[in-house]
Design a protein around this motif. Sequence first.
Motif, PDB file in Angstrom:
ATOM      1  N   TRP A   1       0.831  -1.211   0.000  1.00 55.71           N
ATOM      2  CA  TRP A   1       0.000   0.000   0.000  1.00 55.71           C
ATOM      3  C   TRP A   1       0.859   1.252   0.000  1.00 55.71           C
ATOM      4  O   TRP A   1       0.489   2.258  -0.610  1.00 55.71           O
ATOM      5  CB  TRP A   1      -0.950  -0.014   1.181  1.00 55.71           C
ATOM      6  N   THR A   2       1.999   1.225   0.676  1.00 50.73           N
ATOM      7  CA  THR A   2       2.894   2.377   0.695  1.00 50.73           C
ATOM      8  C   THR A   2       3.485   2.614  -0.692  1.00 50.73           C
ATOM      9  O   THR A   2       3.600   3.764  -1.144  1.00 50.73           O
ATOM     10  CB  THR A   2       4.017   2.160   1.729  1.00 50.73           C
ATOM     11  N   VAL A   3       3.844   1.548  -1.384  1.00 50.03           N
ATOM     12  CA  VAL A   3       4.411   1.662  -2.725  1.00 50.03           C
ATOM     13  C   VAL A   3       3.344   2.088  -3.732  1.00 50.03           C
ATOM     14  O   VAL A   3       3.655   2.760  -4.731  1.00 50.03           O
ATOM     15  CB  VAL A   3       5.071   0.326  -3.127  1.00 50.03           C
TER      16      VAL A   3
ATOM     17  N   GLU B   1      -1.396   7.857   5.735  1.00 48.07           N
ATOM     18  CA  GLU B   1      -1.027   6.492   6.078  1.00 48.07           C
ATOM     19  C   GLU B   1      -0.203   6.460   7.367  1.00 48.07           C
ATOM     20  O   GLU B   1      -0.418   5.599   8.229  1.00 48.07           O
ATOM     21  CB  GLU B   1      -0.227   5.852   4.946  1.00 48.07           C
ATOM     22  N   GLY B   2       0.726   7.387   7.529  1.00 47.68           N
ATOM     23  CA  GLY B   2       1.529   7.453   8.746  1.00 47.68           C
ATOM     24  C   GLY B   2       0.676   7.688   9.978  1.00 47.68           C
ATOM     25  O   GLY B   2       0.891   7.065  11.024  1.00 47.68           O
TER      26      GLY B   2
ATOM     27  N   THR C   1       2.819  12.889  -0.874  1.00 46.67           N
ATOM     28  CA  THR C   1       3.125  13.345   0.485  1.00 46.67           C
ATOM     29  C   THR C   1       1.880  13.320   1.358  1.00 46.67           C
ATOM     30  O   THR C   1       1.921  12.857   2.508  1.00 46.67           O
ATOM     31  CB  THR C   1       3.713  14.767   0.455  1.00 46.67           C
ATOM     32  N   ILE C   2       0.774  13.794   0.828  1.00 50.58           N
ATOM     33  CA  ILE C   2      -0.480  13.784   1.584  1.00 50.58           C
ATOM     34  C   ILE C   2      -0.908  12.344   1.886  1.00 50.58           C
ATOM     35  O   ILE C   2      -1.303  12.025   3.008  1.00 50.58           O
ATOM     36  CB  ILE C   2      -1.583  14.551   0.809  1.00 50.58           C
ATOM     37  N   GLY C   3      -0.805  11.476   0.909  1.00 52.57           N
ATOM     38  CA  GLY C   3      -1.168  10.066   1.112  1.00 52.57           C
ATOM     39  C   GLY C   3      -0.294   9.407   2.161  1.00 52.57           C
ATOM     40  O   GLY C   3      -0.791   8.664   3.022  1.00 52.57           O
TER      41      GLY C   3
ATOM     42  N   LEU D   1      -2.529   6.923  10.304  1.00 43.46           N
ATOM     43  CA  LEU D   1      -3.307   5.703  10.543  1.00 43.46           C
ATOM     44  C   LEU D   1      -2.449   4.606  11.180  1.00 43.46           C
ATOM     45  O   LEU D   1      -2.905   3.900  12.088  1.00 43.46           O
ATOM     46  CB  LEU D   1      -3.930   5.200   9.242  1.00 43.46           C
ATOM     47  N   LEU D   2      -1.204   4.488  10.732  1.00 40.36           N
ATOM     48  CA  LEU D   2      -0.312   3.482  11.320  1.00 40.36           C
ATOM     49  C   LEU D   2       0.021   3.820  12.769  1.00 40.36           C
ATOM     50  O   LEU D   2       0.112   2.922  13.614  1.00 40.36           O
ATOM     51  CB  LEU D   2       0.968   3.360  10.497  1.00 40.36           C
ATOM     52  N   ALA D   3       0.207   5.107  13.054  1.00 42.66           N
ATOM     53  CA  ALA D   3       0.482   5.513  14.438  1.00 42.66           C
ATOM     54  C   ALA D   3      -0.707   5.192  15.336  1.00 42.66           C
ATOM     55  O   ALA D   3      -0.545   4.656  16.438  1.00 42.66           O
ATOM     56  CB  ALA D   3       0.817   7.000  14.489  1.00 42.66           C
ATOM     57  N   ILE D   4      -1.906   5.503  14.878  1.00 40.23           N
ATOM     58  CA  ILE D   4      -3.112   5.194  15.653  1.00 40.23           C
ATOM     59  C   ILE D   4      -3.245   3.692  15.849  1.00 40.23           C
ATOM     60  O   ILE D   4      -3.536   3.213  16.952  1.00 40.23           O
ATOM     61  CB  ILE D   4      -4.362   5.782  14.966  1.00 40.23           C
ATOM     62  N   LEU D   5      -3.009   2.938  14.782  1.00 43.21           N
ATOM     63  CA  LEU D   5      -3.076   1.480  14.870  1.00 43.21           C
ATOM     64  C   LEU D   5      -2.032   0.955  15.852  1.00 43.21           C
ATOM     65  O   LEU D   5      -2.317   0.080  16.672  1.00 43.21           O
ATOM     66  CB  LEU D   5      -2.872   0.855  13.489  1.00 43.21           C
ATOM     67  N   GLY D   6      -0.828   1.483  15.776  1.00 44.26           N
ATOM     68  CA  GLY D   6       0.231   1.056  16.693  1.00 44.26           C
ATOM     69  C   GLY D   6      -0.104   1.353  18.141  1.00 44.26           C
ATOM     70  O   GLY D   6       0.102   0.517  19.028  1.00 44.26           O
TER      71      GLY D   6
END
Length: 183
Positions: free
Chosen positions: A149-151, A169-170, A163-165, A172-177
């Motif tokens: 998904w990052t690629v 994503e960053g 950059t916005i995407g 969302l990953l922080a919240i998930l973490g």
Amino acid sequence: LFCYLLLLDLGVLAVAHWRRWPILAWLAFFGTAFLSAAWWVTWYDSEKFAETVLFFTLLFLVFAFVPAVSILTRRVVASQWDGLLLFANGGLYGIALHDLLEANYQEWQGAMAVVLGLFHFGLGRWVRRWETGDYYLQRTLTGLALLCWTVALPIQLDQQWVTIGWAIEGALLAILGWSTGRR
């Protein structure tokens, strides 16, 4: 060639599974990758696009399910070699698919990366039900999904949208973490 490779890989992987010879799975993977790449460089043309994608996908699926089948049937903990095989298999398939789509279907490259990520995520969720121990394989598959998904963002988007995407994503990953409570 690809029908032969598919049948040979299934047979070799069955022997590797029953005899517990994981090195045989790696030899089959490298042999398949080498023969597929040699065929591609020598014989591929755009008229063979559909057949090539079909057989590359079938070969990808065979090696994607190798660690899952071991866990399901033997109830063993996945090894780092299983995770590495998943990364190598997904990486080569992703690169091959990206290059195949480059000529005539460039607008689908990002979507295929997203679909590949969805496949890895779904396989990870399925494996989690069967995996014993520390859920290494499930985390590896989730990591592969996130990588896909990052690629997909720079493949599909341009300039500031990447950059916005990645920022979204960053976040969302922080919240998930944070929600998992694990370091």
